[in-house]
Structure formats: C-alpha cells, structure tokens
Design an enzyme around this catalytic site. Sequence first.
Site, short mmCIF file in Angstrom:
data_model
loop_
_atom_site.label_atom_id
_atom_site.label_comp_id
_atom_site.label_asym_id
_atom_site.label_seq_id
_atom_site.Cartn_x
_atom_site.Cartn_y
_atom_site.Cartn_z
N TYR A 162 0.91 -1.09 0.15
CA TYR A 162 -0.12 0.09 0.06
C TYR A 162 0.75 1.13 -0.13
CZ TYR A 162 -4.12 2.68 2.18
OH TYR A 162 -5.20 3.36 2.42
N HIS A 174 -2.08 7.58 -3.24
CA HIS A 174 -3.37 6.65 -3.07
C HIS A 174 -3.67 6.71 -1.72
CE1 HIS A 174 -5.92 3.21 -3.53
NE2 HIS A 174 -5.23 2.69 -2.74
N ASP A 196 -5.50 -5.53 -9.23
CA ASP A 196 -6.02 -6.03 -8.20
C ASP A 196 -7.46 -5.75 -8.02
OD1 ASP A 196 -6.01 -7.68 -5.65
OD2 ASP A 196 -5.32 -5.92 -4.47
#
Lengths: 430, 430
Positions: free
Chosen positions: A134, A139, A240
């Site tokens: 992550y 993001h 994903d």
Amino acid sequence: MSTIDTNLSSFIDMASDSDFSIHNLPYGIFSDTADGKRRAGVAIGEHVLDLALLETEGLLTLKGGRYFDQPTLNAFIDSGRDNWTLARSTIQTLLSADSDTLRDDQHLQKKALFKQADVTMHLPVHIPGYTDFYSSKEHATNVGTIFRDPNNALLPNWTELPVGYNGRASTVFVTGSTDIIRPSGQLKPNPDDRPIFAPCKRLDFELETAFIVGKPNKIGEPIPIGKAWDHIFGMVLFNDWSARDIQKWEYVPLGPFNAKTFASEISPWIVTMDALEPFKTELPTQDPEPLPYLREKKTDSSFDIYLSVSILPEGADTATLLSETNFKYMYWSMGQQLTHHTISGCEVEVGDLMGSGTISGPTPGSYGSMLEIAWNATKPVELKGGGTRTFIDDGDTVIMKGYSEKDGIRVGFGEVRGKVLPALDFDFDA
Amino acid sequence: MSTIDTNLSSFIDMASDSDFSIHNLPYGIFSDTADGKRRAGVAIGEHVLDLALLETEGLLTLKGGRYFDQPTLNAFIDSGRDNWTLARSTIQTLLSADSDTLRDDQHLQKKALFKQADVTMHLPVHIPGYTDFYSSKEHATNVGTIFRDPNNALLPNWTELPVGYNGRASTVFVTGSTDIIRPSGQLKPNPDDRPIFAPCKRLDFELETAFIVGKPNKIGEPIPIGKAWDHIFGMVLFNDWSARDIQKWEYVPLGPFNAKTFASEISPWIVTMDALEPFKTELPTQDPEPLPYLREKKTDSSFDIYLSVSILPEGADTATLLSETNFKYMYWSMGQQLTHHTISGCEVEVGDLMGSGTISGPTPGSYGSMLEIAWNATKPVELKGGGTRTFIDDGDTVIMKGYSEKDGIRVGFGEVRGKVLPALDFDFDA
C-alpha cells in the site's frame, strides 16, 4: 546505473515502439495449439521464442540441468542469479542482428518462433504466497481523505513502514485466462439497516505492478536491506480487482478479505530487474528518514515506468483513457517492502508475488483506481462513446499498460486486459 | 448424530485415555530414522501404522491408485470422500481386536508399526492457502474491550459475518520441527515518540483449531452452505503465535501482518470429520439470524472438543495450566466460515488451512490467549514453580492439547508444543 547499448538490435522485425525489444526479453509460459504443452518462452516483438526448444537444440545450456521444458518458471528462477545472467546473455546473442545461428536458419526459426497471437499464455510462476502493499502515498492519502478524515488522511504508521497485508494466492490468474465475474457479498447501503447480500455495486480496479521473489530466505532469518534486491527476479503489471462496497463493511479490524479475493490479474510476461536496470530513478524523499533496518544505501531504488489504464465498454469502438501514472511516484521501494516483509522472521519463497499497492500520482489524471478517479462516485468519468462511469459496469473491459523508455529503447510489460461479467445467480439452497 | 460402537477395540495395547483410540485414526506424515523417507501413517495408541506399507502389501487398496507413499496427504484427500470412507473402514478393521490379518502376523506388525517416539512427524499437507477467522465471540469481545471501547467491544460486522483474514502459509509448520524465534519489528512503547525497532515484548499464543479443506471449488463459484461440510476433511490443533506490540502498531487499516507471519504451529495428526462426527453439538444461538446464504439447516454444527493450554518455563519441573476451554463456544461454524470465504468467488484448494481464531470461553479460566488471561498485562499469572507471566518469555514452552470424549471413548488431537528462543541479533548492515 547501466547504460543502454543502443546499437544492439534484433533480426526479428518489430515495430519501433514494441514492448518486447531485444533489450527486454521477458519470460513467460506458453502453449501452442499443436499439443497444448506448457513451456517457457521469451517475448520478442510479436513473437515468442521457445526456450525449451533452444535447450533441446543445445543452444541454451544453463548450470545444473534443464529448466524450460516445464509448466512454470520456478525451477529456473530458483536456480539462481548466475543462470539468470547466463540465460539473458545467451538469448540476447541468439536474437541479435549480428549473430547468424538463428538469423540464418529458417528451419530453426520455424521450430523456435511462434506468433504471440497464435499461442496461449499461462501463469508464469507457481505463486506460493501473494502479498499486497500500500506504498503509494498519494493513493493512501486519497483513500484516507475519502473514507476517514481529510485532516488526518495518512495514518501514523504509514510513513514509518511499508504497510502490507496477505492476499489470496489461489485467485491470482494470468490475464486472458478467465473473465471477471462480478462478486457478490455483504453490502450495507443503509447505515441504519442490517447488511444485505447482493452483487457488488462498486467494482473497481487497482493499477499496480508486482514483483516476483527470486530467492528465498529461511524462517526466522530476515533479509537485510543491503541484500533485499538480490531476492527480486522481475516485475509484472497487476490489476488487483476490488469490491469497494464489500470492503467498506468487512475490513475493520482485520483488513480486506472477500473484497479482494475474487480476482487478481497479472500480465503474462515477467520483465526482469536486469532489463529494468537502465530505467532506475530516485525514490521520492522519505520523511522521516526510515528506521535503520529500512535504510537503503542507494537512492536510485525506484524505476521510471509509465503506466496507463483505459476502459472499453461492451460494444464500444474505442477505449477511454482513464489515467496515466508512473511507478516512480511510489514512496517505499521494493527492497524496503521485502525487508519489512521478512523482518519478524517471515519466510518468502521463489515465485511469491508482491503487489505494489495502487499506484497514484500527484494529480487527478494520474490516479490508479476508479474510487479516486471518480472521487467516490462524485465525479463521473465521461466515456468516449458516450455515457459515464463512477465504477466498473458489466461488459466493461479494463486495460492496463506499462513500459519504460529511454534513448529510443523501450522495455514494456504488454498489457493486462480483463472483462467483467454479470454476477452469478447464486442458489442458496444448492 | 452417529452413535459410538463402544464394543469396537484394537488389539494394540494403549492407555484408556489415549488420544489415538481405534475410533480416531488421524492421518499424518512421518519418517523413521532408517531412511528418512516421508510417507503417510495413522496414529494408533503410541504407535504409527504405515499406510504406504499397507498399500504395498495389498491390504489397503483405494480407488484410482496409490496415495500414501508420498510426502503429503494432498493426493489422498483430493481423491475424494469415497476413498476417505474406504480408507477409514479398511484401517479400522485391520486394527480391530476381531481381525486376525495384522493381529496375528508379528512379521507384518514389525514392518507396519512404529513407535511414535521413534519417528519424525512432518507437515501433513502442502498448504496452498492459510486463512484465519475470528469466530469466538468471547475472544472478540475481550480484545475489543482491551484495545478499543468496552461499551462497543464487538464491531457491527462481527455478528453478521465470520470475520477472517488471509494468513501467511509459508510459515505454518508442524509442531516439533522448529523452535519459535522471538520476532523483532516496529514497536511504539511511547505514543508520542517515533516507533523503535526491537524484539517483541508481548509475545503471545492463540489457542485455536483449524480445518483442512478436502474438496476445491472453482474460481467464481461459491460453495453454498448446504454443501460446505462436504469440503472439509479434518481438523488440527493450532497455535497462531502473535506479537501483540507489533500488531497494535501495524494493523490499522489493512490487518495484522508481521505480528502473525513469523510462526503458525499445527499438530501433526489430522483428525477427520468422520472421527469427530459423534461429538457434534449445538452451535450457540446466532442473534441476529444470519443472512440466508449463511443459514444452516441443521443446528448441530459445532463439536464438543475440550482444549487446554499450559506453560512450561525453562528448567521448570511442572507445567502450569493457563486455560481450559472448548471448541463448542465458537459462534460461527466451520461450514459458515467456508461458505463466507468463497461467497465472492474465491477459490479454495485441497490442503488449505482455515484457523478458527482464538477460542475463548465465557469465564477468565477459559480464555485462549495471554492477552486475555493476564488481561493486557494487568493480572499476572502465578506459575507453579514460582514467578509470574503476563506474556511469553524466552525459554518458555507453550503446550496445547485437545480431545473429544464420550461414553468412555476418546478422540484426541495430541498436542502442539512450541519453545520460544531469544530474538536474533539482527545485522542491519549485512
């Protein structure tokens, strides 16, 4: 940083903007219609070079045995870096315009070269474990702003460690091998009511890359940051697929589960770190400076990789470009991800897939998910053929592309292309 | 519910409270010192019966070939329920006091029977995927009370779905094959300071069971609740070692990662659902009634399995019992867990390990983790040999046991026994 030998070219005809130049030579597993047998190949232009055949012909001899007449690349990768280097140089020589072995042997070419359009690609490696990170600050900030608190969008641990979670390896598939069935699950459209069971209404992609582990460690023995890059074989493009409404209801406190385990789609060709070496670039400044175990001695531990995502609705003539971004925006390096993964003693294995996390750049045109692009369904995207999108509809095809380019030389990933089918009509009483 | 044939007994001498009565017949993978070759066996009393040898001798013939002269049980399990039934009945007959084939053949016994003390046990199955659930209401309530808010200890999704997360399959190991190295990682002892890198100070066990998937589904095709139990082969004891201080800092928002990926320890013998059938019992009342896709038609979908955990400090003469609990306290059934796991289309595979989550009962004497037993280090446990514990120290051995018992018949799991070693002295600069 290695320089590019711009004089190196292949005798194989190809477009000047082909992803699969002689500087690339990515590995994949293919079968042709003749016998359906899976074996290893390298992409070159619009062709695949059959590595199993090269071994049979005695033109590609690695240390320790034969590796390419197999349905996965794991044994080759596990055979070590000396073989990676030897294979690359041997294949590059065979394909070069200066070498006559393959160039002047039409009979051999006929046996060894297939058109990519005529073969079926398969999962290039057996994936024992899949982890998703992550690591895009943009993001994580966008998601935190949308779902939590714009004033504290980034959680305190985010700048201290590459946040990651265990994914589900069983549902990683190679693009083209299956469509994406819209998942069903628990949704909570009304906060005051109980959840309902229904097809996901907020189906999303995540534009990512992923790296493939090339060398294992032992349980209990972390990989120090100074050695982390020795354990990375190559990279793929990665979508994903995510069900945002399922995710929102299920993910506290143990993380995403059903929202992510239905489909994770990779590109068929593994682009090696050797091929990407000339495209190294600086990591963004890390502030605060990471703890010593995450501190890299070099700063050029990122890569300049252009990435794009487009959408092609059912029946549409042209795709609509949704976003253009770049891998170089990633805050944490792949080396830091791998060291952190193993720091408590976790064992990684050859073939493990490590997703980057959604790659978003600093501007709205560079976001890596529909959640961000349409800003939680508040800014619908206009499609070229008419209509709009806030998330992904049935019949839509999502296309991701990626490549590095420098001095007129391109090293590309090809594409990931997934079409969404309607949800199953599920029989509770079966 | 099936009744127990209390007249059935084995000619093999064993203690009346042996976990491995003729009613059990759990499967494992063993090697003896002679050749180190791994093959399948069944535990009987203090012995292991060599199933590969039985196949060779023509005494155990299953449909579709031979399955037991292999280093894992996956092929046998994948061969299907008819073979599970046939194998169990054949082995039970061979071991019964009424059958002369093995009873009266000393030469055969010598070849086929090994003392458990003389063999090495290995991971019984290749585990493609490992998932951990969180299905004890008492445990989830205790953790929520300690870490979040006593007034809202249980999160809203908890009673609607069996919360679970993807674990790390690469670090699941069979008890006895390795010690547990205390993990290091990021800790945050002072909330106002940056985290530090240090050995975990709050090392914990989690007393769990886990089930082994016996039949796969296809990607995109959920397993309906009415068929879920057909996909479960058997169960093991499970210690999901956890680093509470690492977990606390890392787990928001994507769930536990380094805190759980260093060691997950299972017992060597897979107790089949056929052996556990007589010990079925009612699930606790589920309120609210689950959504239709999670609604089972039967209510006896839990099992009465006694569980205990003890601690044996380095050099101590006797272990201290820390907790006694029971699997029957679990709120969500294994069938519900499996259906929920696949509801969005996730594929499960033969050999997948599905952890129950920590099993805590309703009273302090029945909690399944040190976090709860010593209530976040506020209630130290007195040890028999002197000293106290709030978490697990270096040199401590944690021992878990479990069995079902009824009408004088015991079907047990043996034990999981793990010893903690000091943290590695990690070299940042390597």
